[in-house]
Design a protein around this motif. Structure first.
Motif, short mmCIF file in Angstrom:
data_model
loop_
_atom_site.label_atom_id
_atom_site.label_comp_id
_atom_site.label_asym_id
_atom_site.label_seq_id
_atom_site.Cartn_x
_atom_site.Cartn_y
_atom_site.Cartn_z
N ALA A 87 0.81 -1.22 0.00
CA ALA A 87 0.00 0.00 0.00
C ALA A 87 0.84 1.27 0.00
O ALA A 87 0.39 2.32 -0.46
CB ALA A 87 -0.93 0.00 1.21
N ARG A 136 -3.47 8.28 3.35
CA ARG A 136 -3.82 6.88 3.11
C ARG A 136 -3.99 6.68 1.62
O ARG A 136 -4.53 7.54 0.93
CB ARG A 136 -5.13 6.53 3.80
CG ARG A 136 -4.99 6.40 5.29
CD ARG A 136 -6.33 6.21 5.95
NE ARG A 136 -6.88 4.89 5.66
CZ ARG A 136 -8.10 4.52 6.01
NH1 ARG A 136 -8.90 5.35 6.63
NH2 ARG A 136 -8.53 3.31 5.72
N TRP A 180 -4.74 -4.65 -1.06
CA TRP A 180 -4.26 -4.76 0.32
C TRP A 180 -5.36 -4.43 1.32
O TRP A 180 -5.22 -4.68 2.49
CB TRP A 180 -3.09 -3.79 0.54
CG TRP A 180 -3.40 -2.41 0.08
CD1 TRP A 180 -4.12 -1.44 0.74
CD2 TRP A 180 -3.05 -1.84 -1.17
NE1 TRP A 180 -4.25 -0.33 -0.02
CE2 TRP A 180 -3.59 -0.53 -1.21
CE3 TRP A 180 -2.34 -2.28 -2.27
CZ2 TRP A 180 -3.43 0.32 -2.29
CZ3 TRP A 180 -2.18 -1.43 -3.35
CH2 TRP A 180 -2.74 -0.15 -3.35
N SER A 181 -6.48 -3.87 0.85
CA SER A 181 -7.56 -3.44 1.74
C SER A 181 -8.42 -4.60 2.24
O SER A 181 -9.12 -4.45 3.24
CB SER A 181 -8.46 -2.45 1.02
OG SER A 181 -7.71 -1.35 0.54
#
Length: 66
Positions: free
Chosen positions: A25, A54, A60-61
């Motif tokens: 991320a 962010r 990746w979430s």
């Protein structure tokens, strides 16, 4: 002592899958350590510290499949 870094190495435990997702991320123009340092400075309310941006949601979430 030659090549002595300015800051000591700090260690903490984190799930390996979450650490990899965090690395995926983090934008290519920075690194995980930089993001963590900025977060800690913000968390401690250091003057001028800003919360790191962010990234948008990505692979990746998602939580790993059980």
């Amino acid at each position: 002592m030659p090549n002595q870094p300015k800051t000591p190495v700090s260690r903490f435990r984190i799930d390996a899958e979450l650490w990899k997702a965090f690395g995926d991320a983090v934008p290519d123009d920075t690194d995980r350590s930089d993001v963590l340092r900025r977060f800690v400075a913000h968390y401690c309310r250091r003057p001028g510290a800003k919360l790191p941006d962010r990234p948008p949601a990505g692979p990746w979430s998602e939580a790993p499949k059980a």
